[in-house]
Design an enzyme around this catalytic site. Structure first.
Site: not given
Ligand code: MV4
Length: 469
Positions: A160, A167, A210, A277, A294, A297, A340
């Site tokens: 990352k 994302g 999520h 989250e 905050r 939505v 939404r």
């Molecule tokens: C991840 C993951 C899988 N494994 N981290 C995407 C946005 C960012 N805030 C974190 N994200 C992700 N992190 C690990 N180690 C998968 C995602 C992810 C995701 C997370 C939350 C909501 C939607 C998503 C869609 C694709 C990937």
């Protein structure tokens, strides 16, 4: 008590209307700050008082701190509600409010700053015993260190970009061979796309859900988890559907999740409404991702199943009120789902559209709430996000909430601008969603399966059986 008698609403769209309603519920005055593009907005039309803060461009209006502070001072506001987006998570705004004696409706500036730095947030959570995704300790500078980190956490792993987010800047690696090929490429991509080549490594969580926990904390040490929401149905990191409680979540897992969230919020000295989250994997392991400082939505689904007005509580907490809830207040009643509706064309890769709304027919009846700033003849400006309306359904059971959402979307008719109404109806009536079989890759799979139908939405073909224009 700080007292709050008149609030500057530093936002637009449906959330400005939502905050205005909370002020009315509490008998507090409200001033709507608006840009030139929002002169004819519903919030301005409903407001007691409104003040123009600058041109359409948000950098010169909704995110212009001097303009907002001047507006608050000249109208005699003693509080400012930032809504979501724009400056809602800007520590400087909270700080300047404090210095000018204006109550910021949110947590203290240092809490916003800490949670705004994802590495700091993760570190604080980890130290206080909130599970985080196993990963490297900070930035990984070379291939050897990357291999070493993954030796501990295993494959598949995720590279990352530190400066990425939403994302963007993530690369899955499934083997040491792939890591060797991709590591320096990932660093270069990070440098090109985000201006920093810094990357870190995490265990890859496959098909996670999520799930986020709603926190409400007063200024007297009372802190509560107001349940959770599942927000797994996203398209390109934009949420489409949210629900409370999370479907098919093991009771033990849920209890642990809520406990962890309270522990994390306490560790940062949280105040007001906030959200932690988490990623939840198929085995029920959960990992802290980030904290939003905050109102979100999707707050209405929590309001519906807990019978609370979260925005009114934000204002009361900011005013110094005590929040005392019993265990019985913390039991969700029934099930609530939000969709939404945005001004995007599902048949054209969700291209956003602007223009004048012609007809607006909104749903109602048992178990339906609509939060929107639309009215017939409203001109949707091209300058801001594309959210048009949120439809929130409620049922004694999840099935009933889904049925009512189906009915509500069938009743809904918006013309004049592209919108996602019929797409959402297709999505919430899909078999997997009906079973509560959701994960963050669900929408991508759904789009693939239904590509032919989606490409023809808007031709008046399927999913619009309710309203005959
Ligand atoms: C991840 C993951 C899988 N494994 N981290 C995407 C946005 C960012 N805030 C974190 N994200 C992700 N992190 C690990 N180690 C998968 C995602 C992810 C995701 C997370 C939350 C909501 C939607 C998503 C869609 C694709 C990937």
């Amino acid at each position: 008590m700080a007292g709050v008698r008149k609030v500057l609403i530093a936002n637009r769209g449906e959330i400005a209307v939502r905050i205005l309603r909370a002020c009315r519920e509490l008998g507090i005055g409200a001033v709507v700050a608006y840009s030139e593009a929002d002169r004819d907005s519903l919030a301005v039309r409903l407001a007691d008082e409104a003040v123009c803060i600058g041109p359409a461009q948000s950098a010169r209006s909704y995110t212009n701190i001097p303009a907002l502070m001047s507006a608050a001072l000249v109208t005699g506001c003693d509080a400012l509600h930032p809504g979501y987006g724009f400056l809602a998570e800007n520590a400087y705004l909270a700080e300047i409010c404090q210095q000018l004696g204006i109550t910021f409706v949110g947590p203290p500036p240092d809490v916003i700053a800490k949670m705004g730095d994802k590495a700091v947030a993760r570190q604080i959570m980890k130290q206080s015993g909130v599970p985080t995704v196993p990963g490297s300790e900070g930035v990984v500078r070379d291939l050897a260190s990357a291999k070493e980190a993954i030796r501990r956490i295993g494959y598949p792993a995720l590279i990352k970009a530190v400066a990425g987010g939403g994302g963007r800047g993530m690369r899955v690696v499934t083997s040491e061979g792939e890591l060797t090929r991709l590591f320096s490429i990932a660093q270069q991509e990070a440098e090109t796309n985000f201006g920093s080549g810094d990357v870190y490594i995490e265990r890859y969580v496959d098909k996670p859900r999520h799930v986020e926990v709603q926190i409400l904390a007063d200024r007297h040490g009372h802190i509560y988890a107001i349940g959770e929401r599942d927000c797994s149905l996203q398209r390109r990191h934009q949420k489409l559907v949210e629900e409370a409680p999370a479907p098919n979540l093991n009771k033990k897992v849920r209890d642990n999740l809520l406990r962890a969230a309270i522990k994390g919020a306490k560790a940062v000295g949280y105040q007001n409404a906030g959200t932690l989250e988490f990623l939840v994997d198929a085995s029920g392991n959960f990992y802290f991702m980030e904290m939003n400082t905050r109102i979100q939505v999707e707050h209405p689904v929590t309001e519906r199943v807990y019978g609370l007005d979260l925005v009114a509580w934000q204002l009361q907490i900011a005013a110094g009120a005590e929040l005392k809830l019993d265990n019985k207040d913390l039991v969700p009643h029934g099930h609530s789902i939000e969709v939404r509706i945005t001004a995007e064309d599902p048949a054209a890769d969700f291209q956003p559209g602007a223009g004048t709304v012609d007809t607006v027919v909104l749903p109602g009846g048992p178990g339906i709430r609509v939060d929107t700033h639309l009215y017939p003849g409203y001109r949707v400006p091209p300058d801001y996000d594309s959210l048009l309306a949120k439809i929130i359904s409620w049922g004694e059971t999840r099935d009933q909430a889904v049925n009512r959402m189906d009915r509500a979307l069938a009743e809904t008719f918006i013309s004049g601008i592209p919108n996602t109404t019929s797409f959402l109806r297709l999505l919430v009536t899909d078999g997997g969603f009906r079973r509560g079989d959701v994960h963050t890759g669900y929408v991508a799979e759904f789009m693939h399966r239904n590509a032919a139908i989606i490409s023809r939405l808007g031709d008046g073909l399927p999913a619009s059986a309710g309203w005959n224009p």
